[in-house]
Motif scaffolding. Structure first.
Motif, PDB file in Angstrom:
ATOM      1  N   VAL A  46       0.867  -1.176   0.000  1.00 24.04           N
ATOM      2  CA  VAL A  46       0.000   0.000   0.000  1.00 24.04           C
ATOM      3  C   VAL A  46       0.903   1.224   0.000  1.00 24.04           C
ATOM      4  CG1 VAL A  46      -1.799   1.301   1.207  1.00 24.04           C
ATOM      5  CG2 VAL A  46      -1.791  -1.200   1.303  1.00 24.04           C
ATOM      6  N   ILE A  47       0.785   2.048  -1.023  1.00 23.35           N
ATOM      7  CA  ILE A  47       1.574   3.283  -1.106  1.00 23.35           C
ATOM      8  C   ILE A  47       0.666   4.433  -0.728  1.00 23.35           C
ATOM      9  CG2 ILE A  47       2.953   4.779  -2.587  1.00 23.35           C
ATOM     10  CD1 ILE A  47       3.567   2.350  -4.321  1.00 23.35           C
ATOM     11  N   VAL A  48       1.089   5.204   0.274  1.00 23.58           N
ATOM     12  CA  VAL A  48       0.282   6.335   0.754  1.00 23.58           C
ATOM     13  C   VAL A  48       1.102   7.612   0.628  1.00 23.58           C
ATOM     14  CG1 VAL A  48      -1.033   4.910   2.369  1.00 23.58           C
ATOM     15  CG2 VAL A  48       1.068   5.993   3.155  1.00 23.58           C
ATOM     16  N   ASP A  49       0.390   8.732   0.571  1.00 25.77           N
ATOM     17  CA  ASP A  49       1.106  10.011   0.517  1.00 25.77           C
ATOM     18  C   ASP A  49       1.501  10.452   1.919  1.00 25.77           C
ATOM     19  OD1 ASP A  49      -1.167  11.040   1.738  1.00 25.77           O
ATOM     20  OD2 ASP A  49      -1.982  11.909  -0.096  1.00 25.77           O
ATOM     21  N   GLU A  50       1.968  11.669   2.065  1.00 25.86           N
ATOM     22  CA  GLU A  50       2.459  12.160   3.356  1.00 25.86           C
ATOM     23  C   GLU A  50       1.357  12.226   4.404  1.00 25.86           C
ATOM     24  OE1 GLU A  50       4.144  15.773   1.760  1.00 25.86           O
ATOM     25  OE2 GLU A  50       6.164  15.032   2.182  1.00 25.86           O
ATOM     26  N   ASN A  51       0.092  12.292   3.968  1.00 18.70           N
ATOM     27  CA  ASN A  51      -1.049  12.318   4.887  1.00 18.70           C
ATOM     28  C   ASN A  51      -1.670  10.934   5.082  1.00 18.70           C
ATOM     29  OD1 ASN A  51      -0.967  15.200   5.232  1.00 18.70           O
ATOM     30  ND2 ASN A  51      -1.874  15.389   3.188  1.00 18.70           N
ATOM     31  N   TYR A  52      -0.986   9.914   4.587  1.00 12.04           N
ATOM     32  CA  TYR A  52      -1.433   8.525   4.692  1.00 12.04           C
ATOM     33  C   TYR A  52      -2.725   8.258   3.911  1.00 12.04           C
ATOM     34  CZ  TYR A  52       2.071   6.350   7.675  1.00 12.04           C
ATOM     35  OH  TYR A  52       3.232   5.787   8.152  1.00 12.04           O
ATOM     36  N   ILE A  53      -2.940   9.052   2.845  1.00  7.15           N
ATOM     37  CA  ILE A  53      -4.035   8.780   1.914  1.00  7.15           C
ATOM     38  C   ILE A  53      -3.526   7.759   0.883  1.00  7.15           C
ATOM     39  CG2 ILE A  53      -5.670   9.754   0.264  1.00  7.15           C
ATOM     40  CD1 ILE A  53      -6.046  10.811   3.079  1.00  7.15           C
ATOM     41  N   ILE A  54      -4.308   6.723   0.614  1.00 10.57           N
ATOM     42  CA  ILE A  54      -3.866   5.667  -0.299  1.00 10.57           C
ATOM     43  C   ILE A  54      -3.756   6.196  -1.731  1.00 10.57           C
ATOM     44  CG2 ILE A  54      -4.443   3.431  -1.310  1.00 10.57           C
ATOM     45  CD1 ILE A  54      -5.815   2.688   1.275  1.00 10.57           C
ATOM     46  N   GLN A  99       5.732  10.297  12.201  1.00  8.74           N
ATOM     47  CA  GLN A  99       6.534  10.172  10.981  1.00  8.74           C
ATOM     48  C   GLN A  99       7.594   9.073  11.124  1.00  8.74           C
ATOM     49  OE1 GLN A  99       8.003  14.134  10.123  1.00  8.74           O
ATOM     50  NE2 GLN A  99       6.087  14.697   9.112  1.00  8.74           N
ATOM     51  N   LYS A 100       7.155   7.935  11.639  1.00 11.59           N
ATOM     52  CA  LYS A 100       8.076   6.822  11.845  1.00 11.59           C
ATOM     53  C   LYS A 100       8.202   6.000  10.565  1.00 11.59           C
ATOM     54  CE  LYS A 100       5.970   5.127  15.491  1.00 11.59           C
ATOM     55  NZ  LYS A 100       5.674   4.286  16.682  1.00 11.59           N
ATOM     56  N   THR A 101       9.427   5.613  10.239  1.00  2.00           N
ATOM     57  CA  THR A 101       9.670   4.728   9.109  1.00  2.00           C
ATOM     58  C   THR A 101      10.647   3.638   9.538  1.00  2.00           C
ATOM     59  OG1 THR A 101      11.513   6.089   8.312  1.00  2.00           O
ATOM     60  CG2 THR A 101       9.324   6.568   7.413  1.00  2.00           C
ATOM     61  N   ASN A 102      10.791   2.625   8.685  1.00  2.00           N
ATOM     62  CA  ASN A 102      11.673   1.487   8.981  1.00  2.00           C
ATOM     63  C   ASN A 102      11.298   0.826  10.305  1.00  2.00           C
ATOM     64  OD1 ASN A 102      13.378   1.786   6.644  1.00  2.00           O
ATOM     65  ND2 ASN A 102      14.262   3.565   7.637  1.00  2.00           N
ATOM     66  N   VAL A 103       9.989   0.703  10.540  1.00  5.14           N
ATOM     67  CA  VAL A 103       9.491   0.028  11.734  1.00  5.14           C
ATOM     68  C   VAL A 103       8.607  -1.130  11.306  1.00  5.14           C
ATOM     69  CG1 VAL A 103       9.621   2.022  13.270  1.00  5.14           C
ATOM     70  CG2 VAL A 103       7.570   1.675  11.898  1.00  5.14           C
ATOM     71  N   SER A 104       8.611  -2.170  12.108  1.00  2.57           N
ATOM     72  CA  SER A 104       7.831  -3.363  11.792  1.00  2.57           C
ATOM     73  C   SER A 104       7.100  -3.836  13.030  1.00  2.57           C
ATOM     74  CB  SER A 104       8.756  -4.463  11.266  1.00  2.57           C
ATOM     75  OG  SER A 104       8.016  -5.592  10.864  1.00  2.57           O
ATOM     76  N   THR A 121       5.104  -3.531   7.901  1.00  2.00           N
ATOM     77  CA  THR A 121       6.318  -2.715   7.898  1.00  2.00           C
ATOM     78  C   THR A 121       6.035  -1.383   7.212  1.00  2.00           C
ATOM     79  OG1 THR A 121       7.695  -4.711   7.801  1.00  2.00           O
ATOM     80  CG2 THR A 121       8.746  -2.628   7.236  1.00  2.00           C
ATOM     81  N   ILE A 122       6.572  -0.307   7.795  1.00  2.00           N
ATOM     82  CA  ILE A 122       6.437   1.036   7.215  1.00  2.00           C
ATOM     83  C   ILE A 122       7.798   1.459   6.678  1.00  2.00           C
ATOM     84  CG2 ILE A 122       5.703   3.421   7.603  1.00  2.00           C
ATOM     85  CD1 ILE A 122       3.502   1.394   8.103  1.00  2.00           C
ATOM     86  N   LEU A 123       7.853   1.769   5.370  1.00  2.00           N
ATOM     87  CA  LEU A 123       9.086   2.199   4.712  1.00  2.00           C
ATOM     88  C   LEU A 123       8.867   3.545   4.040  1.00  2.00           C
ATOM     89  CD1 LEU A 123       9.931  -1.206   2.997  1.00  2.00           C
ATOM     90  CD2 LEU A 123      11.057  -0.273   5.026  1.00  2.00           C
ATOM     91  N   PRO A 124       9.926   4.349   3.876  1.00  2.00           N
ATOM     92  CA  PRO A 124       9.760   5.636   3.184  1.00  2.00           C
ATOM     93  C   PRO A 124       9.584   5.425   1.681  1.00  2.00           C
ATOM     94  CG  PRO A 124      12.074   5.277   3.744  1.00  2.00           C
ATOM     95  CD  PRO A 124      11.304   4.159   4.383  1.00  2.00           C
ATOM     96  N   PHE A 125       8.699   6.185   1.067  1.00  2.00           N
ATOM     97  CA  PHE A 125       8.487   6.152  -0.378  1.00  2.00           C
ATOM     98  C   PHE A 125       9.279   7.309  -0.975  1.00  2.00           C
ATOM     99  CE2 PHE A 125       5.502   7.328  -4.020  1.00  2.00           C
ATOM    100  CZ  PHE A 125       6.144   6.463  -4.892  1.00  2.00           C
ATOM    101  N   VAL A 126      10.409   6.988  -1.570  1.00  2.00           N
ATOM    102  CA  VAL A 126      11.334   8.004  -2.071  1.00  2.00           C
ATOM    103  C   VAL A 126      11.141   8.171  -3.577  1.00  2.00           C
ATOM    104  CG1 VAL A 126      13.754   8.676  -2.315  1.00  2.00           C
ATOM    105  CG2 VAL A 126      12.999   7.437  -0.266  1.00  2.00           C
ATOM    106  N   LYS A 140      13.280  13.002  -2.708  1.00  2.00           N
ATOM    107  CA  LYS A 140      12.452  13.491  -1.605  1.00  2.00           C
ATOM    108  C   LYS A 140      11.496  12.388  -1.177  1.00  2.00           C
ATOM    109  CE  LYS A 140       8.535  15.435  -4.148  1.00  2.00           C
ATOM    110  NZ  LYS A 140       7.623  16.582  -4.260  1.00  2.00           N
ATOM    111  N   ILE A 141      11.079  12.434   0.095  1.00  2.00           N
ATOM    112  CA  ILE A 141      10.102  11.468   0.600  1.00  2.00           C
ATOM    113  C   ILE A 141       8.708  11.951   0.218  1.00  2.00           C
ATOM    114  CG2 ILE A 141       9.115  10.397   2.656  1.00  2.00           C
ATOM    115  CD1 ILE A 141      11.833  10.507   3.943  1.00  2.00           C
ATOM    116  N   ALA A 142       8.085  11.219  -0.690  1.00  2.00           N
ATOM    117  CA  ALA A 142       6.768  11.623  -1.192  1.00  2.00           C
ATOM    118  C   ALA A 142       5.632  10.909  -0.476  1.00  2.00           C
ATOM    119  CB  ALA A 142       6.684  11.350  -2.690  1.00  2.00           C
ATOM    120  N   GLY A 143       5.951  10.018   0.435  1.00  2.00           N
ATOM    121  CA  GLY A 143       4.934   9.260   1.152  1.00  2.00           C
ATOM    122  C   GLY A 143       5.556   8.058   1.825  1.00  2.00           C
TER     123      GLY A 143
END
Length: 423
Positions: A46-54, A99-104, A121-126, A140-143
């Protein structure tokens, strides 16, 4: 292809219509391949934007994530509002707000086929783009990318392996029971032979029954040994009977807070203080909620009985030497283990008693069954944990439970917290 697109983008104004059409056809073809690859993955994406919108997701995500409805993922709402599971929803909301990333994290989800275990798992979408003025590629981190893996089979295999290891240990237990049974059977055999000889002698003589010492006394011994055998068999059956556990990921601290509201009135009525010092971490463990409640109730009731025994019979209490009894329930996480302690200032136990308290039918109470703490021990072992007791006669007892914290298989971030910080 990326270098080709970059070069073409600089000369796009010079391209003919035919060249542009060919370029877009190639791009569409590559895009179709990438989409097919994403849809073929067994991992939910699931790819979400910075506001966690799918923004995008695959079919595996629809199958694994418990969305509130079949069309929920198409709504323009933060993804945690679309998930029909409170722990998972809170986890996603926490990652978004901090704004946590690389967490499981692992979750247990109720499904039609039973309990399903997921690793999220939450990863940064670069995203990369070409800065023409600087002639460099900027990122840049887009989501964020949310990956979801079904680890149900892995967890079930671990539970099955643990139970098989427990069954393997029954070989030694069975040998011990065989040894215990041998002596009563020998005594029964000897006394039955004595009875047979006495009866045979009487029939060969005057036909009168043997005197009491040759009949009733022997039969009393036989009945007594039969009772001993029955007790040994019952102890063995209780020891080997498997615990019927439905393992899910639960927050032990939340459960303790909930359970404590039920037995706190009894503590207040007896002027016994109950204090909770629970970890601030939202640790979730693989356990059965009902069986965990049975563990808590057994230990707490034993502590209350010990406190009541000490203070109700203490002369110092009558003269104001003690204020009141107390039970402190404390939890902390250290070295990938969850610790839970129950410390009371009750009557305590000597070393001989504390070394036997987990054995079946061992009890110091006049009305006790001796099975409560044995049950506690079996349940904790089913949870792949351990339980330890330290006690001082006349001063109190501390029970400490140790349970493993489930790991996601890949440790994304190494913790640098000290034991003191974790506690």
């Amino acid at each position: 292809m990326k270098d080709f697109v970059k070069k073409v983008s600089k000369k796009i104004s010079k391209l003919s219509e035919a060249q542009l059409a060919s370029l877009f056809e190639d791009l569409n073809s590559e895009n179709d391949v990438l989409n097919s690859l994403v849809e073929s993955l067994s991992t939910g994406l699931v790819i979400v934007d910075e506001n966690y919108i799918i923004m995008q997701h695959n079919k595996a995500a629809e199958r694994l994530i418990p969305f509130v409805s079949r069309q929920a993922y198409s709504e323009q709402l933060p993804v945690w509002q679309l998930v029909d599971d409170e722990p998972l929803s809170l986890f996603l909301k926490s990652c978004a707000s901090e704004q946590k990333t690389n967490v499981s994290e692992e979750f247990s989800i109720a499904s039609d086929g039973g309990i399903k275990f997921l690793s999220v798992t939450i990863l940064p979408f670069v995203q990369k783009h070409w800065n023409e003025s600087a002639d460099v590629v900027e990122t840049k981190i887009a989501g964020y990318i949310i990956t979801v893996d079904d680890i149900t089979q892995k967890r079930q295999q671990e539970i099955l392996l643990h139970r098989m290891e427990s069954l393997a240990s029954l070989t030694n237990l069975a040998a011990s029971v065989a040894h215990e049974i041998k002596n009563p059977l020998g005594a029964i055999s000897i006394h039955i032979q004595l009875l047979q000889r006495a009866v045979k002698k009487a029939r060969e003589g005057d036909g009168m029954l043997p005197v009491q010492k040759y009949m009733e006394n022997y039969l009393d011994v036989v009945n007594e040994e039969i009772d001993n055998l029955n007790k040994i068999v019952l102890d063995f059956l209780f020891a080997v009977r498997p615990v019927q556990a439905t393992m899910t990921l639960c927050s032990p601290d939340s459960l303790i807070e909930k359970f404590s509201s039920f037995f706190k009135p009894e503590f207040d009525a007896k002027n016994v203080s109950l204090e909770l010092r629970l970890s601030k971490r939202n640790t979730r463990l693989l356990m059965d909620e009902k069986l965990f409640r049975e563990v808590i109730v057994n230990i707490v009731q034993n502590a209350l009985a010990a406190i009541t025994q000490r203070f109700s019979s203490s002369a110092e209490d009558m003269t104001g030497g003690f204020s009141h009894g107390e039970l402190i329930i404390e939890s902390w996480v250290k070295d990938e283990h969850y610790f839970l302690s129950f410390a009371d200032n009750g009557s305590g136990m000597d070393s001989e008693t504390s070394s036997h308290i987990f054995e079946p039918y061992y009890t110091t109470k006049s009305n006790g069954t001796g099975l409560g703490l044995t049950t506690v021990y079996k349940i904790i072992k089913e949870f792949r944990g351990d339980i330890d007791v330290k006690s001082v006669l006349g001063h109190g007892t501390v029970f400490t439970i140790t349970l493993p914290v489930p790991q996601s298989g890949v440790k994304l971030i190494a913790s640098k917290k000290s034991a003191k910080d974790e506690k």
